[in-house]
Each structure stands twice: as C-alpha cells, then as structure tokens.
Write an enzyme that holds these catalytic residues in place. Structure first.
Site, PDB file in Angstrom:
ATOM      1  N   GLU A  41      -0.387 -42.551 -41.135  1.00  0.00           N
ATOM      2  CA  GLU A  41      -1.393 -43.329 -41.871  1.00  0.00           C
ATOM      3  C   GLU A  41      -2.311 -44.146 -40.948  1.00  0.00           C
ATOM      4  OE1 GLU A  41      -2.673 -43.983 -45.041  1.00  0.00           O
ATOM      5  OE2 GLU A  41      -1.770 -42.028 -45.325  1.00  0.00           O
ATOM      6  N   GLY A  42      -1.767 -44.563 -39.803  1.00  0.00           N
ATOM      7  CA  GLY A  42      -2.604 -45.319 -38.861  1.00  0.00           C
ATOM      8  C   GLY A  42      -3.805 -44.491 -38.425  1.00  0.00           C
ATOM      9  N   HIS A  43      -3.537 -43.240 -38.004  1.00  0.00           N
ATOM     10  CA  HIS A  43      -4.639 -42.355 -37.605  1.00  0.00           C
ATOM     11  C   HIS A  43      -5.573 -42.110 -38.788  1.00  0.00           C
ATOM     12  CE1 HIS A  43      -1.318 -40.871 -34.852  1.00  0.00           C
ATOM     13  NE2 HIS A  43      -2.272 -41.134 -33.980  1.00  0.00           N
ATOM     14  N   GLY A 153      -7.001 -47.932 -32.787  1.00  0.00           N
ATOM     15  CA  GLY A 153      -6.138 -48.847 -33.534  1.00  0.00           C
ATOM     16  C   GLY A 153      -5.813 -50.100 -32.733  1.00  0.00           C
ATOM     17  N   ASP A 156      -2.508 -50.489 -30.314  1.00  0.00           N
ATOM     18  CA  ASP A 156      -2.579 -50.348 -28.859  1.00  0.00           C
ATOM     19  C   ASP A 156      -3.677 -51.285 -28.373  1.00  0.00           C
ATOM     20  OD1 ASP A 156      -0.573 -48.274 -28.383  1.00  0.00           O
ATOM     21  OD2 ASP A 156      -1.894 -47.041 -29.613  1.00  0.00           O
ATOM     22  N   GLN A 159      -5.113 -50.884 -24.831  1.00  0.00           N
ATOM     23  CA  GLN A 159      -5.909 -49.649 -24.752  1.00  0.00           C
ATOM     24  C   GLN A 159      -7.295 -49.864 -25.372  1.00  0.00           C
ATOM     25  OE1 GLN A 159      -4.555 -45.454 -25.547  1.00  0.00           O
ATOM     26  NE2 GLN A 159      -5.428 -45.834 -27.564  1.00  0.00           N
TER      27      GLN A 159
END
Ligand code: PAF
Length: 289
Positions: A41-43, A153, A156, A159
C-alpha cells in the site's frame, strides 16, 4: 530491441529505448514512482498521488544491485512480478519500466552519483555504499523517464532527503515529492521486508511505532532534551526481547545533524533488527507526521 508488451492500457518497457519511445507519446505532466517491486500500500499510495497530480504515470520495477551491500539481502529480496503488474494496472499506471540489469549496469560503466554529507550518518553509516547505489540508479531512472515529478515515501526519510538534494544540486528538471508513511492498521510501517517476520516477530515489530509515539508524546508534553527522549525510547525497545537496536537518532530535519536539544523540529528515526530484517521507521516532531 525487445518487444513492447501491451496490456489493455498499461505498457511495459523492458529496455531504455522502449521507455524513451513510450515517453515521447505520454501526455504531460508525467509522474514517476521508482520501486524495487514487491509492492504494498505504501507504493500504491505514491502511484495514486502521482495519478492525481499528473496526466501520465510511469512506475519502475528494478531490484537495484548496487544499493545492496555484501551482507544485504539482494538475492533473497522478495519478488512478485505478476502481482506487482496487476496492482499497478489497477491503479491506472500508464507505463512500467522494467529494465535489464545488464542494460542499467553495462560491464564498462564507471560513473557514480554521490551526495556527500547527508549520506554520512544513519543508513549511510550502517550500510556503506548504499546511498551511492540509490542516487546512481535514481539519477539514471530520472534521465531515462524524464518525469515532471517523482514520488518517494517518508518512511525512507534519509533517502528522500538525499534524492531531493541530488535533484537540487545537479539541477535536475523535476520536482521530488515526499509522501506520508503508510501503516498497517496496528501501526507497523509498511515495508517489503515485513514479509520476513514470523508471527512473533511481527508482534514485536510494533515496538518501533510505539517508541516513536512515545517520542511524540514526550515532545508534546514539552520535553526538548533529545538524549532523554532517545533514552526512554531505548528503554521501551529493550523491553522487547526480540529486538536489537541498530540506532535511534534525533536529527535536524534538513541536515540530519544529530541534535542535543530540539528547537524547532526534529526527525526521530530508528532502525531495529527484529529477527532477520532491519526495520526502519521515523516521525517528524514539530512538523507534519
Ligand atoms: O526505495 C526504494 O525502493 C529504492 O531505494 C529506489 C528508490 C527504488 C531505488 O532503487
């Protein structure tokens, strides 16, 4: 050149030339979500945001070998291409870029993209060479896809900051957008690596989010001593027998310099090993969650 694979509307480019050809036909603006697959779901939240803000959406699936260290899980990294493609199609993704490792990294390639400073601490210190791999592949993907906007997201956090800095320092012609962490109903941050957790470890993993909530609570109650907040977090996590703390950090939200006292805001981030996987999570104090 390989063949263009067509499904109803979504197209799959398995070479750089195919991607460039498809890119020429995409209506502007183009939103781009780079991934290493095994989507959750994050992606998908990134893809939805890209869909909402752009006329076209490109996603990439590429398990990037150069960001894995010798002791990392590159070979074992979870993969499920068929499910990924079905999920991306359901989100109306226009093009999926799935390049071949040999084309992304020809044997004679000798150029790297490195962001200095911001990559020294946290994941940069724990995983030497990791960010060099991330910035190199993301720069290459940006050059191939030429997106208007790209989505990452907040989970991270380092990143995301490193990629924003790279895009700014190298005058890349796109906007790097950072989207909120997506959590399971019980609070565990979504991650492809959660699949490694057995049921006991899965329960123990809740301690990451619990300790961040504790940090938030202490901050909301007026605590500004970063050392004290970290100590309380550490005590809570150490009560969880399966946990092995890699680091707990309270740092400036833009430079990632460690803070003794929290003045305006702070990024509280932590990595805890629970069983096999290193789990990451973070919260921003004094700013958006
Ligand atoms: O966050 C990831 O999945 C990867 O680091 C990325 C940005 C796709 C680069 O390989």
């Amino acid at each position: 050149m390989g063949q263009l694979h067509l499904s109803n509307t979504m197209q799959i480019a398995s070479s750089i030339a195919e991607m460039r050809e498809l890119r020429r036909q995409l209506p502007e603006p183009v939103g781009f979500v780079p991934t290493m697959g095994f989507l959750h779901e994050g992606h998908l939240s990134l893809v939805r945001r890209a869909r909402a803000e752009n006329k076209s959406v490109v996603a990439s699936i590429f398990v990037n070998p150069t960001q894995f260290g010798p002791n990392d899980d590159f070979e074992a990294y979870p993969r499920d291409e068929e499910r990924d493609l079905a999920q991306l199609e359901a989100e109306n993704t226009d093009v999926i870029l799935m390049p071949q490792p040999s084309e992304m990294y020809p044997v004679d390639a000798s150029s790297w993209v490195v962001v200095e400073g911001l990559t020294d601490g946290l994941e940069g210190a724990a995983r030497p060479g990791h960010f060099r791999g991330v910035t190199t592949i993301v720069a290459k993907l940006f050059n191939i896809v030429e997106p208007t906007r790209s989505y990452f997201g907040q989970k991270d956090a380092q990143q995301a900051l490193v990629i924003q800095k790279m895009a700014k320092d190298l005058n890349m012609n796109l906007e790097v957008i950072v989207c909120p962490t997506v959590r399971e109903p019980d609070g565990l941050a979504m991650s492809s690596r959660n699949v490694y957790l057995n049921p006991d470890e899965r329960r123990s993993a809740l301690v990451l989010n619990e300790s961040l909530k504790l940090a938030q609570q202490l901050f909301d109650d007026g605590e500004r001593d970063a050392g004290l907040i970290k100590r309380k977090m550490r005590e809570m996590i150490e009560r969880e027998p399966k946990s092995e703390i890699d680091y707990i950090s309270i740092a400036d939200t833009s430079t990632l310099a460690e803070l003794d006292r929290i003045e305006d805001g702070a990024l509280v981030s932590l990595v805890v090993k629970i069983g096999k996987p290193r789990l990451l999570d973070n919260v921003i104090l004094g700013g958006p969650a």
